[in-house]
Scaffold this motif. Sequence first.
Motif, PDB file in Angstrom:
ATOM      1  N   ALA A 345     -46.794  55.859 -21.711  1.00 12.51           N
ATOM      2  CA  ALA A 345     -46.466  54.734 -20.829  1.00 12.51           C
ATOM      3  C   ALA A 345     -46.705  53.380 -21.479  1.00 12.51           C
ATOM      4  N   VAL A 346     -47.429  53.323 -22.607  1.00  6.62           N
ATOM      5  CA  VAL A 346     -47.790  52.039 -23.217  1.00  6.62           C
ATOM      6  C   VAL A 346     -46.563  51.200 -23.582  1.00  6.62           C
ATOM      7  N   PRO A 347     -45.525  51.746 -24.234  1.00 10.88           N
ATOM      8  CA  PRO A 347     -44.396  50.883 -24.621  1.00 10.88           C
ATOM      9  C   PRO A 347     -43.702  50.205 -23.449  1.00 10.88           C
ATOM     10  N   ILE A 348     -43.421  50.952 -22.383  1.00 10.53           N
ATOM     11  CA  ILE A 348     -42.712  50.328 -21.263  1.00 10.53           C
ATOM     12  C   ILE A 348     -43.609  49.344 -20.528  1.00 10.53           C
ATOM     13  N   VAL A 349     -44.918  49.590 -20.510  1.00  2.00           N
ATOM     14  CA  VAL A 349     -45.844  48.626 -19.905  1.00  2.00           C
ATOM     15  C   VAL A 349     -45.826  47.321 -20.701  1.00  2.00           C
ATOM     16  N   CYS A 350     -45.808  47.420 -22.032  1.00  4.29           N
ATOM     17  CA  CYS A 350     -45.752  46.217 -22.862  1.00  4.29           C
ATOM     18  C   CYS A 350     -44.449  45.457 -22.652  1.00  4.29           C
ATOM     19  N   VAL A 351     -43.340  46.185 -22.568  1.00  4.30           N
ATOM     20  CA  VAL A 351     -42.040  45.533 -22.321  1.00  4.30           C
ATOM     21  C   VAL A 351     -42.045  44.846 -20.962  1.00  4.30           C
ATOM     22  N   ALA A 352     -42.605  45.515 -19.946  1.00  3.11           N
ATOM     23  CA  ALA A 352     -42.621  44.935 -18.603  1.00  3.11           C
ATOM     24  C   ALA A 352     -43.485  43.679 -18.553  1.00  3.11           C
ATOM     25  N   LEU A 353     -44.642  43.720 -19.201  1.00  2.00           N
ATOM     26  CA  LEU A 353     -45.507  42.530 -19.225  1.00  2.00           C
ATOM     27  C   LEU A 353     -44.837  41.390 -19.979  1.00  2.00           C
ATOM     28  N   TYR A 354     -44.111  41.712 -21.034  1.00  2.00           N
ATOM     29  CA  TYR A 354     -43.346  40.682 -21.738  1.00  2.00           C
ATOM     30  C   TYR A 354     -42.309  40.054 -20.814  1.00  2.00           C
ATOM     31  N   CYS A 355     -41.641  40.898 -20.026  1.00  2.00           N
ATOM     32  CA  CYS A 355     -40.644  40.374 -19.080  1.00  2.00           C
ATOM     33  C   CYS A 355     -41.278  39.390 -18.110  1.00  2.00           C
ATOM     34  N   ILE A 356     -42.435  39.764 -17.575  1.00  2.00           N
ATOM     35  CA  ILE A 356     -43.086  38.943 -16.551  1.00  2.00           C
ATOM     36  C   ILE A 356     -43.576  37.625 -17.142  1.00  2.00           C
ATOM     37  N   LEU A 357     -44.093  37.649 -18.367  1.00  2.00           N
ATOM     38  CA  LEU A 357     -44.751  36.476 -18.935  1.00  2.00           C
ATOM     39  C   LEU A 357     -43.820  35.571 -19.731  1.00  2.00           C
ATOM     40  N   PHE A 358     -42.837  36.153 -20.422  1.00  2.00           N
ATOM     41  CA  PHE A 358     -42.142  35.374 -21.438  1.00  2.00           C
ATOM     42  C   PHE A 358     -40.631  35.314 -21.289  1.00  2.00           C
ATOM     43  N   THR A 359     -40.015  36.100 -20.417  1.00  2.00           N
ATOM     44  CA  THR A 359     -38.572  35.951 -20.251  1.00  2.00           C
ATOM     45  C   THR A 359     -38.281  34.709 -19.429  1.00  2.00           C
ATOM     46  N   GLN A 360     -37.059  34.221 -19.519  1.00  2.00           N
ATOM     47  CA  GLN A 360     -36.704  32.986 -18.836  1.00  2.00           C
ATOM     48  C   GLN A 360     -35.281  33.052 -18.329  1.00  2.00           C
ATOM     49  N   SER A 361     -34.969  32.113 -17.440  1.00  2.00           N
ATOM     50  CA  SER A 361     -33.599  32.001 -16.960  1.00  2.00           C
ATOM     51  C   SER A 361     -32.702  31.527 -18.089  1.00  2.00           C
ATOM     52  N   SER A 362     -31.478  32.014 -18.095  1.00  2.00           N
ATOM     53  CA  SER A 362     -30.537  31.630 -19.151  1.00  2.00           C
ATOM     54  C   SER A 362     -30.124  30.171 -19.057  1.00  2.00           C
ATOM     55  N   THR A 363     -30.473  29.501 -17.955  1.00  2.00           N
ATOM     56  CA  THR A 363     -30.098  28.099 -17.782  1.00  2.00           C
ATOM     57  C   THR A 363     -31.232  27.153 -18.113  1.00  2.00           C
ATOM     58  N   GLY A 486     -36.547  50.771 -32.375  1.00  4.97           N
ATOM     59  CA  GLY A 486     -37.174  52.059 -32.655  1.00  4.97           C
ATOM     60  C   GLY A 486     -37.701  52.724 -31.399  1.00  4.97           C
ATOM     61  N   PHE A 487     -38.236  51.931 -30.482  1.00  9.61           N
ATOM     62  CA  PHE A 487     -38.711  52.451 -29.198  1.00  9.61           C
ATOM     63  C   PHE A 487     -37.582  53.087 -28.404  1.00  9.61           C
ATOM     64  N   LEU A 488     -36.441  52.417 -28.332  1.00  9.43           N
ATOM     65  CA  LEU A 488     -35.301  52.953 -27.585  1.00  9.43           C
ATOM     66  C   LEU A 488     -34.761  54.229 -28.226  1.00  9.43           C
ATOM     67  N   VAL A 489     -34.607  54.220 -29.546  1.00 11.08           N
ATOM     68  CA  VAL A 489     -34.086  55.405 -30.239  1.00 11.08           C
ATOM     69  C   VAL A 489     -35.040  56.581 -30.082  1.00 11.08           C
ATOM     70  N   LEU A 490     -36.338  56.341 -30.279  1.00  4.92           N
ATOM     71  CA  LEU A 490     -37.327  57.409 -30.190  1.00  4.92           C
ATOM     72  C   LEU A 490     -37.358  58.031 -28.804  1.00  4.92           C
ATOM     73  N   TYR A 491     -37.380  57.196 -27.767  1.00  6.55           N
ATOM     74  CA  TYR A 491     -37.492  57.727 -26.405  1.00  6.55           C
ATOM     75  C   TYR A 491     -36.201  58.401 -25.949  1.00  6.55           C
ATOM     76  N   ASN A 492     -35.047  57.956 -26.472  1.00  9.44           N
ATOM     77  CA  ASN A 492     -33.802  58.642 -26.130  1.00  9.44           C
ATOM     78  C   ASN A 492     -33.745  60.018 -26.772  1.00  9.44           C
ATOM     79  N   VAL A 493     -34.016  60.079 -28.059  1.00 16.63           N
ATOM     80  CA  VAL A 493     -33.928  61.353 -28.768  1.00 16.63           C
ATOM     81  C   VAL A 493     -35.035  62.299 -28.318  1.00 16.63           C
TER      82      VAL A 493
END
Length: 506
Positions: A345-363, A486-493
């Motif tokens: 669960a660590v990778p998706i938790v890190c991605v989710a926390l990144y979304c909450i803290l650092f993503t922004q509106s495209s405008t 690498g995270f996406l490829v690994l978890y898909n395969v």
Amino acid sequence: SVVLLFEDRLMIKVSLYSRLCLYLLAVFGSLLIPVHDPVGADTFLHCQLSPTIEYNPYELFSRWDSVHYLNIAQTGYTKEKEFVFPPFLPFILRYSKMFIINLTNLQPDDCIAEIQFFVSTALSLNFIFSIICNSQLSKLLLDRNLIRRVDIYLLQLCFYFCPASIFFTTVYSESLYSALSWTGLLFISHCTLLQSSVRQNFGDAIVGCLCLIGASLVRMNGSFNAVIILLQYFTASVTIIDEKVNKTHEIWRVCVCLFACCSAVLPCLWWDYFITQAICTHQNVLVSPDTLNFCQQISLQYPQESLLNIVFRTPQMYPYLQNKYWQVGFMSYWQLKQIPNFLLAVPIVCVALYCILFTQSSTTNDPDRHPTANNTSIGAILLKKIHQIIEYFLLLAHSLRLLSTKSLLLMQTSLKDCFNCIEYRCLDSNFTPLAVHLLSLLVVGVFFANVQITTRLVCSASPLVYVGLVDLLSKGPMWRRRLCLGFLVLYNVAGVLLHTNFYPWT
């Protein structure tokens, strides 16, 4: 319109090619990897898929929870643990079978053929649902200015090759849930943000509420959609304070918000009430002695059924079954032997926390939303955000106190000050509801549910996580892009190879 038509065609092609790659990988993997025989795994009640055939590809997509969905579609609810799985997906499978039989006069010869029919139907429906998911996800994020149009193709790739792609393909409820949930949120957002007239929004409200009801009858975490709806209403209210608001429009927005929240929450409460009645009255269900004792506790505590008892009744049957058969409960998975599941669960938790803290509106182009854009350390940015969020909640509490004084104007002014205290304006009607929703899913996944399901829980419920994946793949240093890829490829395969061969996965 030509551009949209081209995008739709391209989306269907990407969906088809991605599913074909997954099917081929599952088949070749099953020929190379020995099938695991897990202890205590559920099997089909009345037949095995391959009693005389050495290799059967249908078995690849009938693992773990898929067995429960197929059993329910075939025979209905016969065991108490099956009530953990809400009825909408088995209902669709069963009535799809009846429709196809009436249309083609093709009747399965035996139990094995019937199971194969259900698996084929589920794979076909999930392919259609995945296309709907991708379309609604793109529209939902574009409407909220959380994704740029030039990133739509990358967004589609991130969805089709998300870390939980195997669960969007096999006999699981993720595809159906995402399609209903995101469609409902898209239509309701048109109403709560008042993007058109009341008359035009009436149809959107009906469709949105029906989709939210369906989503909550597919997965119980559909009730969390009420978080998005409520926060969207309150945050949107702040942006229109300075404008003259039509009283009819405001009443309409309040009604839509309340009905949408009820559409998300009430089906979950109804399902808990239904399974309590079905199990405690022995309606053709095998019930264990422990569950009978639990039924007696409920009957002693609530001898008379009423609406309030149904809504606020504790303990409830659904959490009891979750805890009994899947050890779902507060920090029940926090054990040393569960460390591998936490690592999953660590990778998706890190991605989710990144979304909450650092993503922004495209405008917007605030450098605070991207720590790599300046020389400020991430730690300093986090401390600044924590201070601003604390100030935000203090002002929000003050505005709620003003609500008790029935001073609507003062409350709205306080709410506006509450949002102005956030310098980078991340707490807006586009970003905040999805961010809080994603955070609530993380809390449930890490602290209450089986932690390994956090990946598919987040990928099937949160649109915002795909914004983070697009951001990580298109911006920032090259090492971070490669790490995310690498995270996406690994978890898909790994997901396809392990899940289809009955090994534990997310």
